[in-house]
Structures are given as C-alpha cells and as structure tokens.
Design an enzyme around this catalytic site. Structure first.
Site, PDB file in Angstrom:
ATOM      1  N   CYS A 113      29.588  25.527  -4.617  1.00  0.00           N
ATOM      2  CA  CYS A 113      29.712  24.239  -3.937  1.00  0.00           C
ATOM      3  C   CYS A 113      30.108  24.440  -2.473  1.00  0.00           C
ATOM      4  O   CYS A 113      31.061  25.170  -2.193  1.00  0.00           O
ATOM      5  CB  CYS A 113      30.761  23.390  -4.657  1.00  0.00           C
ATOM      6  SG  CYS A 113      31.254  21.943  -3.715  1.00  0.00           S
ATOM      7  N   GLU A 162      -1.504 -12.769   9.649  1.00  0.00           N
ATOM      8  CA  GLU A 162      -0.598 -12.493   8.519  1.00  0.00           C
ATOM      9  C   GLU A 162      -0.146 -11.045   8.565  1.00  0.00           C
ATOM     10  O   GLU A 162      -0.887 -10.192   9.043  1.00  0.00           O
ATOM     11  CB  GLU A 162      -1.359 -12.647   7.181  1.00  0.00           C
ATOM     12  CG  GLU A 162      -1.925 -14.002   6.938  1.00  0.00           C
ATOM     13  CD  GLU A 162      -2.958 -13.971   5.799  1.00  0.00           C
ATOM     14  OE1 GLU A 162      -2.946 -13.038   4.978  1.00  0.00           O
ATOM     15  OE2 GLU A 162      -3.772 -14.899   5.765  1.00  0.00           O
ATOM     16  N   CYS A 198      37.297  18.963  -6.641  1.00  0.00           N
ATOM     17  CA  CYS A 198      36.544  19.287  -5.425  1.00  0.00           C
ATOM     18  C   CYS A 198      36.833  18.224  -4.355  1.00  0.00           C
ATOM     19  O   CYS A 198      36.628  17.031  -4.599  1.00  0.00           O
ATOM     20  CB  CYS A 198      35.057  19.336  -5.750  1.00  0.00           C
ATOM     21  SG  CYS A 198      33.998  19.380  -4.300  1.00  0.00           S
ATOM     22  N   LYS A 258       0.292  -7.354   7.247  1.00  0.00           N
ATOM     23  CA  LYS A 258      -0.475  -6.535   6.303  1.00  0.00           C
ATOM     24  C   LYS A 258       0.522  -5.735   5.470  1.00  0.00           C
ATOM     25  O   LYS A 258       1.153  -4.796   5.955  1.00  0.00           O
ATOM     26  CB  LYS A 258      -1.413  -5.602   7.068  1.00  0.00           C
ATOM     27  CG  LYS A 258      -2.321  -4.801   6.168  1.00  0.00           C
ATOM     28  CD  LYS A 258      -3.370  -4.087   7.003  1.00  0.00           C
ATOM     29  CE  LYS A 258      -4.300  -3.243   6.148  1.00  0.00           C
ATOM     30  NZ  LYS A 258      -3.643  -2.310   5.271  1.00  0.00           N
ATOM     31  N   CYS A 272      28.321  20.216  -8.753  1.00  0.00           N
ATOM     32  CA  CYS A 272      29.604  20.904  -8.650  1.00  0.00           C
ATOM     33  C   CYS A 272      30.458  20.252  -9.728  1.00  0.00           C
ATOM     34  O   CYS A 272      30.646  19.036  -9.726  1.00  0.00           O
ATOM     35  CB  CYS A 272      30.231  20.672  -7.282  1.00  0.00           C
ATOM     36  SG  CYS A 272      31.984  21.104  -7.268  1.00  0.00           S
ATOM     37  N   LYS A 294      -3.717  -2.247  13.055  1.00  0.00           N
ATOM     38  CA  LYS A 294      -2.765  -1.292  12.481  1.00  0.00           C
ATOM     39  C   LYS A 294      -1.673  -0.938  13.488  1.00  0.00           C
ATOM     40  O   LYS A 294      -1.962  -0.642  14.638  1.00  0.00           O
ATOM     41  CB  LYS A 294      -3.497  -0.001  12.062  1.00  0.00           C
ATOM     42  CG  LYS A 294      -4.554  -0.211  11.001  1.00  0.00           C
ATOM     43  CD  LYS A 294      -3.969  -0.462   9.632  1.00  0.00           C
ATOM     44  CE  LYS A 294      -3.461   0.778   8.979  1.00  0.00           C
ATOM     45  NZ  LYS A 294      -4.345   1.378   8.002  1.00  0.00           N
ATOM     46  N   CYS A 320      34.026  23.171  -2.146  1.00  0.00           N
ATOM     47  CA  CYS A 320      35.183  23.815  -2.785  1.00  0.00           C
ATOM     48  C   CYS A 320      34.945  25.269  -3.156  1.00  0.00           C
ATOM     49  O   CYS A 320      35.866  25.966  -3.558  1.00  0.00           O
ATOM     50  CB  CYS A 320      35.614  23.018  -4.014  1.00  0.00           C
ATOM     51  SG  CYS A 320      34.396  23.082  -5.339  1.00  0.00           S
ATOM     52  N   TYR A 340      -2.091 -13.909  -1.050  1.00  0.00           N
ATOM     53  CA  TYR A 340      -2.689 -14.388   0.201  1.00  0.00           C
ATOM     54  C   TYR A 340      -4.135 -14.835   0.110  1.00  0.00           C
ATOM     55  O   TYR A 340      -4.735 -15.200   1.114  1.00  0.00           O
ATOM     56  CB  TYR A 340      -2.559 -13.314   1.297  1.00  0.00           C
ATOM     57  CG  TYR A 340      -3.076 -11.949   0.877  1.00  0.00           C
ATOM     58  CD1 TYR A 340      -2.181 -10.938   0.544  1.00  0.00           C
ATOM     59  CD2 TYR A 340      -4.426 -11.682   0.795  1.00  0.00           C
ATOM     60  CE1 TYR A 340      -2.635  -9.695   0.152  1.00  0.00           C
ATOM     61  CE2 TYR A 340      -4.894 -10.449   0.399  1.00  0.00           C
ATOM     62  CZ  TYR A 340      -3.990  -9.449   0.078  1.00  0.00           C
ATOM     63  OH  TYR A 340      -4.450  -8.224  -0.323  1.00  0.00           O
ATOM     64  N   LYS A 351      -7.609 -13.279  10.539  1.00  0.00           N
ATOM     65  CA  LYS A 351      -8.704 -13.795   9.713  1.00  0.00           C
ATOM     66  C   LYS A 351      -9.313 -15.036  10.352  1.00  0.00           C
ATOM     67  O   LYS A 351      -8.572 -15.885  10.869  1.00  0.00           O
ATOM     68  CB  LYS A 351      -8.183 -14.193   8.322  1.00  0.00           C
ATOM     69  CG  LYS A 351      -7.630 -13.033   7.512  1.00  0.00           C
ATOM     70  CD  LYS A 351      -7.053 -13.486   6.177  1.00  0.00           C
ATOM     71  CE  LYS A 351      -6.438 -12.284   5.464  1.00  0.00           C
ATOM     72  NZ  LYS A 351      -5.703 -12.641   4.250  1.00  0.00           N
ATOM     73  N   TYR A 401      22.637 -19.423 -14.923  1.00  0.00           N
ATOM     74  CA  TYR A 401      21.275 -19.065 -15.306  1.00  0.00           C
ATOM     75  C   TYR A 401      21.302 -18.302 -16.624  1.00  0.00           C
ATOM     76  O   TYR A 401      20.532 -18.574 -17.542  1.00  0.00           O
ATOM     77  CB  TYR A 401      20.626 -18.210 -14.210  1.00  0.00           C
ATOM     78  CG  TYR A 401      19.182 -17.877 -14.520  1.00  0.00           C
ATOM     79  CD1 TYR A 401      18.159 -18.721 -14.110  1.00  0.00           C
ATOM     80  CD2 TYR A 401      18.847 -16.753 -15.274  1.00  0.00           C
ATOM     81  CE1 TYR A 401      16.842 -18.455 -14.417  1.00  0.00           C
ATOM     82  CE2 TYR A 401      17.530 -16.475 -15.598  1.00  0.00           C
ATOM     83  CZ  TYR A 401      16.531 -17.322 -15.168  1.00  0.00           C
ATOM     84  OH  TYR A 401      15.226 -17.053 -15.489  1.00  0.00           O
TER      85      TYR A 401
HETATM   86  S1  IVH Z   1      -7.128  -9.644   3.240  1.00  0.00           S
HETATM   87  C1  IVH Z   1     -11.223 -10.465   2.320  1.00  0.00           C
HETATM   88  N1  IVH Z   1      -4.559  -9.919   3.777  1.00  0.00           N
HETATM   89  O1  IVH Z   1      -4.843  -4.336   3.027  1.00  0.00           O
HETATM   90  C2  IVH Z   1      -9.827 -10.149   2.148  1.00  0.00           C
HETATM   91  N2  IVH Z   1      -5.306  -7.846   2.877  1.00  0.00           N
HETATM   92  O2  IVH Z   1      -6.586  -2.300   4.328  1.00  0.00           O
HETATM   93  C3  IVH Z   1      -9.493  -8.754   2.498  1.00  0.00           C
HETATM   94  N3  IVH Z   1      -3.510  -6.211   2.516  1.00  0.00           N
HETATM   95  O3  IVH Z   1      -7.185  -3.988   0.461  1.00  0.00           O
HETATM   96  C4  IVH Z   1      -8.055  -8.460   2.391  1.00  0.00           C
HETATM   97  N4  IVH Z   1      -1.869  -7.498   3.232  1.00  0.00           N
HETATM   98  O4  IVH Z   1      -4.784  -4.610  -0.215  1.00  0.00           O
HETATM   99  C5  IVH Z   1      -5.520  -9.094   3.314  1.00  0.00           C
HETATM  100  N5  IVH Z   1      -2.327 -10.303   4.270  1.00  0.00           N
HETATM  101  C6  IVH Z   1      -3.277  -9.499   3.806  1.00  0.00           C
HETATM  102  C7  IVH Z   1      -3.009  -8.198   3.344  1.00  0.00           C
HETATM  103  C8  IVH Z   1      -4.052  -7.388   2.895  1.00  0.00           C
HETATM  104  C9  IVH Z   1      -2.189  -6.317   2.730  1.00  0.00           C
HETATM  105  C10 IVH Z   1      -4.174  -5.015   1.997  1.00  0.00           C
HETATM  106  C11 IVH Z   1      -5.213  -5.278   0.939  1.00  0.00           C
HETATM  107  C12 IVH Z   1      -6.458  -4.641   1.458  1.00  0.00           C
HETATM  108  C13 IVH Z   1      -5.943  -3.668   2.459  1.00  0.00           C
HETATM  109  C14 IVH Z   1      -7.009  -3.369   3.503  1.00  0.00           C
END
Ligand code: IVH
Length: 676
Positions: free
Chosen positions: A417, A115, A440, A117, A435, A323, A420, A236, A299, A37
């Site tokens: 130290c 997904e 040492c 977070k 040191c 969370k 030592c 995403y 979502k 590369y």
């Molecule tokens: S979707 C409409 N997807 O989490 C879309 N957010 O607490 C709204 N975040 O401000 C966001 N991973 O910065 C989405 N897979 C994910 C995410 C994600 C991290 C963050 C994002 C958002 C915050 C909300």
C-alpha cells in the site's frame, strides 16, 4: 370496499403514480415526497398481489419484471431511421443551405429548429392506443432489435400517453391510434458517476464513458440488470403515425411534450444567421449540462418541405448536425500514481503534463483500475488521448502508439500500500486490489471524510484539512474518537483557537441527533449508500437489530441482493467493527430509526421544539425518537424558537443560553411527565 370500487381505486392509484413520476423524472419538479410516493406504490403492489389478474403491462409496477431473454428479436421500422450529415463550422452550415437551395429554393425563405444533439443511443418507440407496446434499437436503419423490456425500465419513458393529472376528465390531446416516435437514450452524468462509484465500492470494474455504457445497458439480455443502471431518454421525432400529427418540427416537439414525453430544449429561428450566435451559446453551455451532447441539430421546420427535400444516402437533406470540436486532447503521461480509497481499494491515476480541455487545465485523470492499463497498454511516458465530458473527471482514452519512442515503461502495480506499506490483496472474482490494513492512515482519512460528509453525518466545519490533522496527530484512530475529542486536544492543532475548537465540538455533538439512516450511511458498509440505508431503517430500528440479523432476513428486503446482504453481515461480524460500535454507544451516540409517519402515540408534543444537552441516562437518539413519537421536534441549538431544553448532567453553554433566553429547562423525569 366492493371489488368494483377496489378496481377503480387501483386505476386511480396508477394514474396518480404515473403523474407523480412524470413530475419527478420528466419535469424534475415533484410535488410529493419520495416517502409519500413510496406509500402509494406499496399500496399498488399490495392490491396487485391480492388481484394478480388485474395487472396490466402499463402498471407502474411492471417496469422491471420479465425474465432474461435468449436473444433479441428483429423489428422492422415503419419508416427508415435516418442519420445526419455533419458540419464542423458555420461555413459548412452555410454551404449546406446553398446545396439544398439548389434542390428546393423555398429553403431560403423558411424557418428552422435548433436542438441539442444528444450523445446516446437512438431508439424507436411504438404506442398503440396510447400504450407503449414495443421499443427497438436503430439497427441498420431499416431493422432494429426488440429491446422493449429494457426500455420499460427507463423511468421517464411513459408507459401510457398522454400523461395527465389523475382524475382530470378533459383530455388535452388524444394520442393517435398508432404512434411511433424516436429519441435518444443516455445517462445523466451525475447518475453515471454514481453508478461508477457503486461499482468501485463493490470492487467491480467501472465504466469508461456514458455513451458506450448506455448502449451496453440497453443491449442487456437481463432487464433486471438494466433496471439497476438508471438511463434517461429524450424524444425528438414522430417516425410514423396513424391519425393526425403536427406539420412542423416545432409543433411536433410541443405535441410530444403535451403527450408527456421528455423532449430536448429547442428553439425556432427565422433564418440561419439567427442561429450562428446560438451555436456559440450552446458550445459554452455544453460543459455545464448534466448529459453529453456532441453538437446541435438544425432542421427545416416545415415537414412537407423536409420531405420534399429528400434523402442522400442515409442523411435527410432537410437537417444537418453541427458538431462541436471533440473535448479530446493529447498530452504526455508523466507518471502513474495510486490512490487508496475508503474501502482500501487501490486506484491508479494519471499524472499529466498539464493541458487545457474545454477551458479547464487538467493535471490528473482517472485510469479506472489496473486491468485498464493492461487492456489499453498504457505506459509511463506515453503520449495519451484525454477526454472530458461535462463535469465528469477527465479520463485517459488510450495511448497514441505511433508517437512511441521506445523509452516508455509499462507500469507495475504496487505490491504494498502506498500509504501504510502493508502488502495488498486481491479478492477472488474482483478486479480491484485492496489494502486490508484496518489502521491504514489513507483509508482512515477517506473513512472520516465520508463519515462527516453531507449525505452522512453532515458535520459542518470538519473539512479534509482538519481530518488530516486529526489523523496525523494521532487524535483520531476511528470515527468514534471524534465523539471523545476534548477542547485541549483541538487547541494543540495548528490554526485552532478557543472559538474554532468550541464550534467544532458543538457540531460534532449536534451530529448525535442525526437519524439512524445517516449513521448507517456514515459507517460506509459496502453497498450501503443513502438509499439503501433508508430502506434498511424501515425494517431495522436500531443497530442492535441490524447487527443481529441474518443473510436470509436481509435478502427479503427489496433492493438487497446477496452481495450487499453478505457485505452487511460481514461488516457486523468483524471484531474491529463491533468494537467501534461499542465505542459509539459508550460515547452516548446510538441513533434509532426516525419516527414513522403514522404514530399511534398521542401527539401531545406537536408544535414544540426541543434541544437536548448534557449526559443522559439513555442514548440521545432514544430520547430524540421519544420526543418525535409524541409529535415534537428536536433541533441542534438553542434559540428563541426553542420551547424546552432537556438538560442532562454537565450541561454547558446550551444551558446558559437557555437560561439567558428564558427557555424552560427540563430533566428526564419532567419529560416523562410531559408525555404522560
Ligand atoms: S434527427 C431525420 N435530432 O444523432 C432525423 N438526431 O448523427 C434524423 N441525435 O442517428 C435524426 N440528437 O441518433 C436528431 N435532436 C436530435 C438528435 C439526433 C441526437 C442522433 C441520432 C442520429 C445521430 C446522427
């Protein structure tokens, strides 16, 4: 080559480099070596030097380069950059579905994506006709700050989409004329740990947590600085597009992937109950990931339905953040200990009332440096908050001031130290205390530990326990002493019998065949890690050359800044180090740079495997590089695959083995005759 051909070649080179950095950074499965590369990249640079008028912003050479800016310009987002509502357990998730079902009952019969977070910084990227033209922070959701130069330094962020195999005519998917995507920038935890290690070795302040560091890094006015902090990114969402884009989140992720964007690992589910067990799996998986996630995002898959559901405040109804419980706990700080590092740097650490975080019992945690204790007002006896992220060592976030009883005691850094007993010193401009006693014992143990480690000389069988024994017994006072150890010395140590002693001596001796770059890494010069050592050995072929170089010469090498150059010059000018090098030379250990890939020597030894043993008239490294120059290979031990044993004086067990196996034995003159 005609100008036209050269230009076409340049374009092809760029495609090739883009493709290979995509394989490396996005898919993590490179198909060429770093060396190859590098060669292609150097070729690109040399053509661009000849023809600066051909440089375009999408060239792989243009990731770093712009001047620091005075301030960040404002950027209006093409659509609001929304946030997410939270759920803290699965009933909260069910309550979310019930709530939104009242708005639109189609959600009771729809599918969802799941997904991770990512715990980083939200960024918005603009592509015009496939070219990355602008990138911004989230800001207030309507207007962000233009951080384009900083974002360009992120290696996995494509400067041009789609990323495809060089020369491939068929375009898998054409990018929309204008595409705005959103993702999260963050640090891989191993990169974050390496960054802190580099800073620690340079006596600079280390960073406390990856998220804030990512945010600070992207909000640097100097992109050169950003480039030294290797950030990553995952994309995403499509925020805005002119032209056709997919109608579901699942297809959007597929589309983004096809364009060459790195995307998070997602799954598609027909109903919420299907998601519940997945959340538990991810919660488990969390601690073994190489990046921090603070939850999972659920979502509504169908974009039209997602839109129809609308927004409450800044949170779209169509998604929710589940969370994870914070990997934070409180415990009592029983005492503060001080470690002495390889460079003599003193680092405080917390001795804690044992406590469990995320399934692991924690007894100690890092406290970064003495300034951190003052900054956070951390006192012995305090109840402190602890955090653990991924596999990173836990750290103390700060004291719980409300829990104080008045009996807590501020910590005074030691004046001497702890190993030592010599006075410690502070170098002007650095936060660290050192040191400076070269003998040492704590430093020596760390130095040896580093010297024999995997990335350095990789001496198998020489673990920390034995290193400590060798130092305690006074058998080893510096790394060169390893090479004059005798069997009888080792037999004096607890737990050693003949076989173990011989094996250790054998692997110490085999380390003499390591290339110069590893030896250089092993010396532990500040700022000279594996990568830097490799770069240096491209220019300096042995330690004589390097020890006689100047600051001016060093700074001309890419990646060598004034601080590292100074550290190198200082290291080689120190009398004790010069003496150390003499000892290595006397012990017959004087490696030279590994053979260049292109050799102008006739490759008469191609396919032949050599083993070297005994005392020779020149250092082993020289003989090794001679054999390699002519295409041969040198290995550490004799086997039936060995073609020749090159035996010097006092050859021992290897000679016996070679004779047993019928391997041909050569002396130095025979070798010279062989290569003509
Ligand atoms: S979707 C409409 N997807 O989490 C879309 N957010 O607490 C709204 N975040 O401000 C966001 N991973 O910065 C989405 N897979 C994910 C995410 C994600 C991290 C963050 C994002 C958002 C915050 C909300």
């Amino acid at each position: 080559m005609s100008e036209n051909d050269l230009h076409a070649h340049l374009l092809h080179l760029r495609e090739t480099l883009r493709y290979h950095s995509y394989l490396y950074y996005v898919l993590a499965s490179p198909t060429i070596s770093d060396y190859e590369y590098d060669r292609l990249y150097q070729e690109l640079l040399s053509i661009e030097r000849e023809h600066p008028e051909w440089i375009t912003p999408d060239s792989p050479s243009q990731r770093v380069g712009t001047e620091p800016s005075e301030k960040f310009e404002k950027v209006a987002h093409p659509a609001p950059i929304l946030s997410l509502g939270n759920a803290f357990n699965f009933s909260d998730v069910e309550a979310w579905l019930e709530r939104i079902a009242k708005v639109d009952e189609r959600v009771l019969n729809t599918d969802f994506t799941l997904e991770p977070k990512l715990d980083g910084l939200s960024v918005v990227l603009h592509y015009r006709d496939g070219y990355f033209v602008q990138g911004a922070t989230r800001g207030n959701g309507e207007i962000g700050e233009d951080i384009t130069p900083n974002l360009r330094t992120i290696q996995s962020l494509p400067l041009k989409i789609p990323v495809q195999k060089p020369g491939e005519k068929k375009v898998t998917s054409k990018p929309p004329p204008y595409l705005v995507v959103r993702g999260e920038a963050f640090f891989f935890l191993d990169e974050f740990a390496k960054l802190n290690q580099r800073l620690e070795e340079a006596g600079e302040k280390t960073y406390v947590n990856p998220r804030n560091t990512a945010s600070g890094t992207l909000r640097q006015l100097d992109p050169q600085l950003t480039a030294t902090r290797p950030l990553a990114i995952l994309i995403y969402q499509v925020v805005h597009a002119e032209g056709e884009v997919p109608q579901t989140q699942w297809e959007t992720l597929e589309f983004l992937k096809a364009m060459g964007f790195p995307v998070p690992q997602a799954s598609l589910h027909r109903s919420l109950p299907e998601i519940e067990p997945k959340l538990a799996i991810w919660a488990q998986k969390r601690s073994s990931l190489n990046f921090e996630i603070d939850g999972m995002v659920i979502k509504v898959n169908d974009h039209a339905l997602f839109q129809d559901l609308g927004v409450v405040g800044k949170d779209p109804r169509g998604a929710v953040a589940y969370k994870f419980p914070a990997q934070e706990v409180s415990t009592v700080l029983l005492d503060i200990g001080v470690n002495v590092g390889r460079t003599g740097v003193l680092t405080p650490y917390a001795i804690l009332d044992p406590v469990e975080i995320g399934g692991v019992t924690v007894r100690q945690a890092t406290l970064h440096n003495f300034d951190y204790l003052v900054e956070k007002d951390i006192r012995i006896g305090d109840r402190v908050m602890l955090k653990r992220a991924g596999d990173v060592i836990p750290y103390v976030i700060g004291p719980v001031v409300e829990a104080r009883t008045g009996s807590e005691k501020p910590f005074t850094p030691p004046a001497v130290c702890p190993s030592c007993g010599e006075p410690v010193e502070n170098i002007e401009g650095e936060v660290a205390w050192y040191c400076i006693n070269p003998s040492c014992p704590a430093q020596l143990v760390r130095t040896l530990e580093h010297f024999v480690s995997r990335g350095a000389l990789d001496i198998v069988g020489l673990g920390i326990k034995i290193v400590e024994q060798l130092v305690d017994e006074g058998l080893v006072k510096d790394p060169a002493d390893l090479y004059t150890l005798k069997r009888d010395d080792l037999m004096r140590l607890e737990g050693f019998a003949e076989k173990k002693a011989d094996n250790l001596l054998e692997s110490i001796s085999a380390s003499k065949d390591q290339p110069l770059s590893r030896f250089l890494t092993a010396l532990g010069i500040r700022g000279v890690g594996e990568v830097m050592a490799n770069d240096l050995t491209k220019v300096y072929k042995d330690l004589d050359q390097l020890s006689n170089t100047s600051l001016e010469d060093l700074v001309t090498i890419e990646g060598v800044g004034p601080n590292i150059a100074q550290a190198i010059v200082d290291w080689f000018s120190r009398k004790s180090n010069r003496k150390l090098l003499e000892k290595f030379k006397a012990a017959g250990f004087w490696p030279v740079a590994a053979r260049d890939e292109i050799s102008d020597h006739p490759q008469v030894l191609t396919g032949l495997v050599f083993v070297i043993t005994g005392t020779l008239s020149v250092p082993r490294g020289e003989i090794k590089s001679l054999i390699e120059k002519y295409g041969g290979k040198v290995t550490g031990s004799v086997s039936k695959n060995t073609d020749y044993l090159l035996a010097g004086e006092n050859a021992g067990s290897k000679l016996e083995k070679a004779t047993d196996l019928g391997v041909k034995v050569l002396n130095e003159d025979d070798l010279k005759a062989l290569v003509g």
